[in-house]
Design a protein around this motif. Structure first.
Motif, PDB file in Angstrom:
ATOM      1  N   ALA A 128       6.972  -3.814  -6.987  1.00  0.00           N
ATOM      2  CA  ALA A 128       7.170  -5.659  -7.369  1.00  0.00           C
ATOM      3  C   ALA A 128       6.720  -6.388  -5.807  1.00  0.00           C
ATOM      4  O   ALA A 128       6.795  -5.666  -5.068  1.00  0.00           O
ATOM      5  N   HIS A 129       5.784  -6.358  -5.620  1.00  0.00           N
ATOM      6  CA  HIS A 129       5.335  -7.883  -4.722  1.00  0.00           C
ATOM      7  C   HIS A 129       6.993  -8.402  -4.496  1.00  0.00           C
ATOM      8  O   HIS A 129       6.990  -8.646  -4.876  1.00  0.00           O
ATOM      9  N   THR A 163      10.398  -2.709 -10.143  1.00  0.00           N
ATOM     10  CA  THR A 163       8.995  -2.544  -9.623  1.00  0.00           C
ATOM     11  C   THR A 163       8.433  -3.320 -11.133  1.00  0.00           C
ATOM     12  O   THR A 163       9.301  -4.538 -11.510  1.00  0.00           O
ATOM     13  N   VAL A 164       7.560  -3.021 -11.333  1.00  0.00           N
ATOM     14  CA  VAL A 164       6.304  -3.753 -12.384  1.00  0.00           C
ATOM     15  C   VAL A 164       7.178  -3.952 -13.383  1.00  0.00           C
ATOM     16  O   VAL A 164       7.150  -5.251 -14.406  1.00  0.00           O
ATOM     17  N   ALA A 189       0.910  -8.645 -10.746  1.00  0.00           N
ATOM     18  CA  ALA A 189       1.655  -9.244 -12.049  1.00  0.00           C
ATOM     19  C   ALA A 189       2.130 -10.444 -12.174  1.00  0.00           C
ATOM     20  O   ALA A 189       1.790 -10.345 -13.501  1.00  0.00           O
ATOM     21  N   VAL A 233       1.009   1.463 -12.926  1.00  0.00           N
ATOM     22  CA  VAL A 233       1.136   0.109 -12.729  1.00  0.00           C
ATOM     23  C   VAL A 233       2.593  -0.466 -12.925  1.00  0.00           C
ATOM     24  O   VAL A 233       3.229  -0.932 -12.226  1.00  0.00           O
ATOM     25  N   GLN A 234       3.392   0.140 -14.161  1.00  0.00           N
ATOM     26  CA  GLN A 234       3.937  -0.290 -14.455  1.00  0.00           C
ATOM     27  C   GLN A 234       5.703  -0.070 -13.556  1.00  0.00           C
ATOM     28  O   GLN A 234       6.115  -0.149 -13.630  1.00  0.00           O
ATOM     29  N   ARG A 235       4.720   1.298 -13.450  1.00  0.00           N
ATOM     30  CA  ARG A 235       5.895   2.233 -12.742  1.00  0.00           C
ATOM     31  C   ARG A 235       5.911   2.011 -10.626  1.00  0.00           C
ATOM     32  O   ARG A 235       7.044   1.780 -10.115  1.00  0.00           O
ATOM     33  N   ARG A 236       4.737   0.823 -10.406  1.00  0.00           N
ATOM     34  CA  ARG A 236       4.942   0.824  -8.756  1.00  0.00           C
ATOM     35  C   ARG A 236       6.016  -0.739  -8.161  1.00  0.00           C
ATOM     36  O   ARG A 236       6.183  -1.445  -9.186  1.00  0.00           O
ATOM     37  N   ASP A 241      -2.851  -4.463 -10.958  1.00  0.00           N
ATOM     38  CA  ASP A 241      -2.265  -4.092  -9.804  1.00  0.00           C
ATOM     39  C   ASP A 241      -0.657  -5.035 -10.232  1.00  0.00           C
ATOM     40  O   ASP A 241      -0.526  -5.993 -10.300  1.00  0.00           O
ATOM     41  N   ALA A 242       0.123  -4.178  -8.685  1.00  0.00           N
ATOM     42  CA  ALA A 242       1.047  -5.385  -8.573  1.00  0.00           C
ATOM     43  C   ALA A 242       1.230  -6.427  -8.263  1.00  0.00           C
ATOM     44  O   ALA A 242       2.435  -7.502  -8.679  1.00  0.00           O
ATOM     45  N   ASN A 243       0.575  -6.243  -7.825  1.00  0.00           N
ATOM     46  CA  ASN A 243       0.087  -8.013  -6.585  1.00  0.00           C
ATOM     47  C   ASN A 243       0.362  -8.978  -7.377  1.00  0.00           C
ATOM     48  O   ASN A 243       0.202 -10.241  -7.280  1.00  0.00           O
TER      49      ASN A 243
END
Length: 260
Positions: free
Chosen positions: A179-180, A11-12, A147, A174-177, A143-145
Protein backbone atom coordinates in the motif's frame (compact mmCIF):
# COMPACT_ATOMS: atom_id res chain seq x y z
CA UNK A 1 -13.93 8.28 15.24
CA UNK A 2 -10.12 8.25 15.13
CA UNK A 3 -8.87 7.33 11.67
CA UNK A 4 -5.46 5.73 11.43
CA UNK A 5 -2.66 6.33 8.94
CA UNK A 6 -1.65 3.36 6.82
CA UNK A 7 1.90 2.26 7.51
CA UNK A 8 4.51 1.55 4.85
CA UNK A 9 4.58 -2.18 5.65
CA UNK A 10 0.95 -2.87 4.82
CA UNK A 11 -0.28 -4.61 1.69
CA UNK A 12 -3.44 -3.54 -0.12
CA UNK A 13 -5.22 -6.55 1.39
CA UNK A 14 -4.27 -5.34 4.88
CA UNK A 15 -5.32 -1.83 3.94
CA UNK A 16 -8.77 -3.07 2.93
CA UNK A 17 -9.19 -4.98 6.20
CA UNK A 18 -8.11 -1.93 8.19
CA UNK A 19 -10.31 0.42 6.17
CA UNK A 20 -13.45 -1.67 6.71
CA UNK A 21 -12.80 -1.86 10.45
CA UNK A 22 -12.09 1.88 10.68
CA UNK A 23 -15.40 2.84 9.05
CA UNK A 24 -17.33 0.62 11.46
CA UNK A 25 -17.80 -2.68 9.59
CA UNK A 26 -18.11 -5.47 12.16
CA UNK A 27 -19.10 -8.43 9.99
CA UNK A 28 -18.18 -9.68 6.53
CA UNK A 29 -19.90 -12.59 4.77
CA UNK A 30 -18.31 -14.59 1.99
CA UNK A 31 -16.59 -17.61 0.53
CA UNK A 32 -12.85 -18.12 0.92
CA UNK A 33 -10.86 -18.38 -2.31
CA UNK A 34 -7.28 -18.18 -3.48
CA UNK A 35 -8.35 -14.96 -5.20
CA UNK A 36 -9.40 -13.15 -1.99
CA UNK A 37 -7.04 -14.66 0.59
CA UNK A 38 -4.84 -11.54 0.84
CA UNK A 39 -7.86 -9.67 2.20
CA UNK A 40 -9.35 -12.46 4.31
CA UNK A 41 -5.97 -13.38 5.83
CA UNK A 42 -5.57 -9.74 6.83
CA UNK A 43 -9.04 -9.68 8.39
CA UNK A 44 -8.13 -12.77 10.42
CA UNK A 45 -4.80 -11.33 11.58
CA UNK A 46 -6.25 -7.99 12.59
CA UNK A 47 -9.11 -9.59 14.53
CA UNK A 48 -11.40 -6.57 14.34
CA UNK A 49 -14.02 -7.96 11.95
CA UNK A 50 -15.98 -11.19 12.21
CA UNK A 51 -15.87 -13.21 9.00
CA UNK A 52 -18.92 -15.45 8.45
CA UNK A 53 -18.17 -18.12 5.83
CA UNK A 54 -20.96 -19.36 3.58
CA UNK A 55 -21.28 -22.60 1.61
CA UNK A 56 -22.00 -20.64 -1.55
CA UNK A 57 -21.79 -17.08 -2.83
CA UNK A 58 -25.56 -16.70 -3.17
CA UNK A 59 -25.95 -17.44 0.53
CA UNK A 60 -23.18 -15.00 1.42
CA UNK A 61 -24.87 -12.23 -0.56
CA UNK A 62 -28.26 -13.07 0.99
CA UNK A 63 -26.71 -12.76 4.44
CA UNK A 64 -25.04 -9.43 3.63
CA UNK A 65 -28.35 -8.17 2.22
CA UNK A 66 -30.27 -9.31 5.30
CA UNK A 67 -27.65 -7.76 7.60
CA UNK A 68 -28.00 -4.42 5.81
CA UNK A 69 -31.81 -4.50 5.94
CA UNK A 70 -32.01 -5.41 9.63
CA UNK A 71 -29.17 -3.26 10.95
CA UNK A 72 -29.47 -0.30 8.61
CA UNK A 73 -25.69 -0.48 8.21
CA UNK A 74 -23.40 -1.43 5.34
CA UNK A 75 -23.52 -5.12 4.45
CA UNK A 76 -20.29 -6.57 3.06
CA UNK A 77 -19.99 -9.68 0.90
CA UNK A 78 -16.69 -11.15 -0.29
CA UNK A 79 -16.53 -13.45 -3.32
CA UNK A 80 -13.94 -14.77 -5.71
CA UNK A 81 -13.82 -13.81 -9.36
CA UNK A 82 -15.80 -14.97 -12.38
CA UNK A 83 -17.95 -17.97 -11.53
CA UNK A 84 -18.12 -16.97 -7.87
CA UNK A 85 -19.27 -13.44 -8.67
CA UNK A 86 -21.86 -14.97 -11.00
CA UNK A 87 -23.08 -17.30 -8.27
CA UNK A 88 -23.94 -14.23 -6.18
CA UNK A 89 -25.83 -12.52 -9.02
CA UNK A 90 -29.37 -13.65 -8.18
CA UNK A 91 -29.05 -12.68 -4.54
CA UNK A 92 -27.47 -9.37 -5.50
CA UNK A 93 -30.39 -8.65 -7.82
CA UNK A 94 -32.65 -9.01 -4.77
CA UNK A 95 -30.47 -6.53 -2.86
CA UNK A 96 -30.68 -4.15 -5.83
CA UNK A 97 -34.47 -4.42 -5.91
CA UNK A 98 -34.64 -3.70 -2.18
CA UNK A 99 -32.09 -0.88 -2.30
CA UNK A 100 -29.90 -2.54 0.32
CA UNK A 101 -26.56 -0.80 1.04
CA UNK A 102 -24.19 -3.68 0.29
CA UNK A 103 -20.53 -3.64 -0.73
CA UNK A 104 -19.70 -6.66 -2.91
CA UNK A 105 -15.93 -7.07 -2.92
CA UNK A 106 -15.09 -9.47 -5.70
CA UNK A 107 -11.72 -10.26 -7.16
CA UNK A 108 -10.20 -10.36 -10.61
CA UNK A 109 -7.42 -12.33 -12.25
CA UNK A 110 -4.00 -10.63 -12.30
CA UNK A 111 -4.35 -7.17 -13.78
CA UNK A 112 -2.24 -7.89 -16.87
CA UNK A 113 -4.65 -10.69 -17.87
CA UNK A 114 -7.95 -9.02 -16.89
CA UNK A 115 -10.48 -8.48 -19.72
CA UNK A 116 -8.27 -10.34 -22.20
CA UNK A 117 -10.05 -13.73 -22.29
CA UNK A 118 -6.80 -15.60 -21.65
CA UNK A 119 -8.61 -18.56 -20.01
CA UNK A 120 -7.12 -17.99 -16.57
CA UNK A 121 -8.88 -19.93 -13.80
CA UNK A 122 -12.35 -18.44 -13.14
CA UNK A 123 -11.67 -15.76 -15.76
CA UNK A 124 -14.79 -14.05 -17.10
CA UNK A 125 -13.70 -11.48 -19.70
CA UNK A 126 -16.91 -9.49 -19.41
CA UNK A 127 -17.26 -9.62 -15.64
CA UNK A 128 -17.77 -5.83 -15.30
CA UNK A 129 -20.71 -5.97 -17.72
CA UNK A 130 -22.27 -8.79 -15.69
CA UNK A 131 -21.83 -6.83 -12.48
CA UNK A 132 -23.33 -3.65 -13.95
CA UNK A 133 -26.62 -5.47 -14.50
CA UNK A 134 -26.98 -6.27 -10.78
CA UNK A 135 -25.24 -3.30 -9.16
CA UNK A 136 -25.96 0.31 -8.44
CA UNK A 137 -22.36 1.03 -9.47
CA UNK A 138 -19.20 -0.91 -10.34
CA UNK A 139 -15.61 0.04 -9.44
CA UNK A 140 -12.24 -1.57 -10.12
CA UNK A 141 -9.13 -1.00 -8.03
CA UNK A 142 -6.51 -0.55 -10.74
CA UNK A 143 -3.45 -0.02 -8.52
CA UNK A 144 -2.27 0.31 -4.94
CA UNK A 145 -1.95 4.10 -5.09
CA UNK A 146 -5.67 4.58 -5.64
CA UNK A 147 -6.84 1.95 -3.15
CA UNK A 148 -8.21 4.27 -0.46
CA UNK A 149 -9.90 6.54 -2.97
CA UNK A 150 -11.56 3.62 -4.74
CA UNK A 151 -12.73 2.07 -1.48
CA UNK A 152 -14.13 5.38 -0.27
CA UNK A 153 -15.95 5.98 -3.55
CA UNK A 154 -17.47 2.48 -3.58
CA UNK A 155 -18.71 2.62 0.02
CA UNK A 156 -20.01 6.17 -0.44
CA UNK A 157 -21.99 5.05 -3.50
CA UNK A 158 -23.54 2.11 -1.63
CA UNK A 159 -24.62 4.36 1.25
CA UNK A 160 -25.84 7.30 -0.85
CA UNK A 161 -29.56 7.64 -1.48
CA UNK A 162 -31.00 5.78 -3.25
CA UNK A 163 -28.89 3.09 -1.61
CA UNK A 164 -28.00 -0.16 -3.33
CA UNK A 165 -25.38 -2.87 -3.80
CA UNK A 166 -22.06 -1.71 -5.23
CA UNK A 167 -19.49 -4.10 -6.73
CA UNK A 168 -15.76 -3.53 -6.29
CA UNK A 169 -13.32 -5.61 -8.35
CA UNK A 170 -9.82 -6.03 -6.90
CA UNK A 171 -7.31 -8.06 -8.97
CA UNK A 172 -5.50 -10.59 -6.81
CA UNK A 173 -2.05 -9.21 -7.64
CA UNK A 174 -3.16 -5.73 -6.58
CA UNK A 175 -4.30 -7.17 -3.24
CA UNK A 176 -0.74 -8.40 -2.61
CA UNK A 177 1.03 -5.16 -3.51
CA UNK A 178 2.41 -2.74 -0.94
CA UNK A 179 0.00 0.00 0.00
CA UNK A 180 1.08 3.56 -0.56
CA UNK A 181 2.85 4.73 2.62
CA UNK A 182 1.38 7.41 4.89
CA UNK A 183 -2.03 7.32 3.23
CA UNK A 184 -4.88 8.35 5.49
CA UNK A 185 -8.17 6.50 5.67
CA UNK A 186 -11.11 8.76 4.89
CA UNK A 187 -14.68 8.21 6.01
CA UNK A 188 -17.17 7.56 3.20
CA UNK A 189 -19.22 10.58 2.19
CA UNK A 190 -22.75 9.42 1.34
CA UNK A 191 -25.06 11.97 -0.23
CA UNK A 192 -28.80 12.52 0.08
CA UNK A 193 -30.85 14.33 -2.60
CA UNK A 194 -32.50 17.49 -1.31
CA UNK A 195 -35.69 18.74 -2.93
CA UNK A 196 -35.81 22.43 -3.91
CA UNK A 197 -37.77 24.70 -1.58
CA UNK A 198 -40.24 25.38 -4.38
CA UNK A 199 -41.13 21.68 -4.55
CA UNK A 200 -41.63 21.51 -0.78
CA UNK A 201 -43.89 24.58 -0.93
CA UNK A 202 -45.91 23.01 -3.75
CA UNK A 203 -46.39 19.80 -1.78
CA UNK A 204 -47.43 21.79 1.30
CA UNK A 205 -50.12 23.61 -0.71
CA UNK A 206 -51.44 20.32 -2.09
CA UNK A 207 -51.60 18.87 1.43
CA UNK A 208 -53.53 21.88 2.70
CA UNK A 209 -56.25 21.40 0.10
CA UNK A 210 -56.37 17.59 0.22
CA UNK A 211 -59.48 16.04 1.76
CA UNK A 212 -57.83 12.68 2.40
CA UNK A 213 -54.04 13.01 2.23
CA UNK A 214 -52.29 9.71 1.61
CA UNK A 215 -48.63 8.70 1.88
CA UNK A 216 -47.19 5.98 -0.33
CA UNK A 217 -44.08 4.74 1.44
CA UNK A 218 -41.46 2.77 -0.46
CA UNK A 219 -38.02 1.54 0.50
CA UNK A 220 -36.61 5.03 0.06
CA UNK A 221 -38.53 6.17 3.14
CA UNK A 222 -36.73 3.77 5.48
CA UNK A 223 -34.63 6.63 6.81
CA UNK A 224 -37.69 8.73 7.60
CA UNK A 225 -39.51 6.58 10.16
CA UNK A 226 -40.02 9.41 12.64
CA UNK A 227 -41.26 11.86 10.02
CA UNK A 228 -43.61 9.36 8.34
CA UNK A 229 -45.05 8.30 11.70
CA UNK A 230 -45.68 11.91 12.68
CA UNK A 231 -47.51 12.65 9.43
CA UNK A 232 -49.62 9.52 9.91
CA UNK A 233 -50.57 10.65 13.40
CA UNK A 234 -51.57 14.03 12.00
CA UNK A 235 -54.14 12.43 9.74
CA UNK A 236 -52.36 11.02 6.72
CA UNK A 237 -53.37 7.60 5.50
CA UNK A 238 -50.46 5.28 4.72
CA UNK A 239 -49.93 2.64 2.06
CA UNK A 240 -46.58 0.86 1.76
CA UNK A 241 -44.78 -1.05 -0.92
CA UNK A 242 -43.16 -4.39 -0.12
CA UNK A 243 -39.88 -2.66 0.71
CA UNK A 244 -41.67 0.02 2.72
CA UNK A 245 -43.27 -2.35 5.22
CA UNK A 246 -42.71 -1.56 8.91
CA UNK A 247 -41.63 2.03 8.25
CA UNK A 248 -44.77 2.86 10.21
CA UNK A 249 -46.56 0.46 12.51
CA UNK A 250 -49.25 -1.48 10.71
CA UNK A 251 -51.14 -1.65 13.99
CA UNK A 252 -52.09 2.01 13.54
CA UNK A 253 -55.60 2.54 12.11
CA UNK A 254 -54.31 4.95 9.44
CA UNK A 255 -51.98 2.30 8.01
CA UNK A 256 -53.63 0.11 5.40
CA UNK A 257 -50.59 -2.12 5.02
CA UNK A 258 -48.84 -3.29 1.91
CA UNK A 259 -50.24 -2.48 -1.49
CA UNK A 260 -50.30 -5.38 -3.96
Amino acid sequence: MKLETITASETVGELIARYLAEIGVTTVFGVISIHNMPILDAIARQGRIRFVPARGEAGAMNMADAFARVSGELGVCMTSTGTAAGNAAGAQAEALTAGSPVLHITSQVDLEFADRDRAAIHDVPRQPEMLRGISKAVFRMWDANGAVGTLTAAVSAALSAPTGPVSLEIPVDVQRRAAHPATRIHLPQPTTPIAPESVIDEIAELVKTAKRPLLWLGGGARGAVREATELMRRGFGVVTSTNGRAIVSEDEPQASGRST
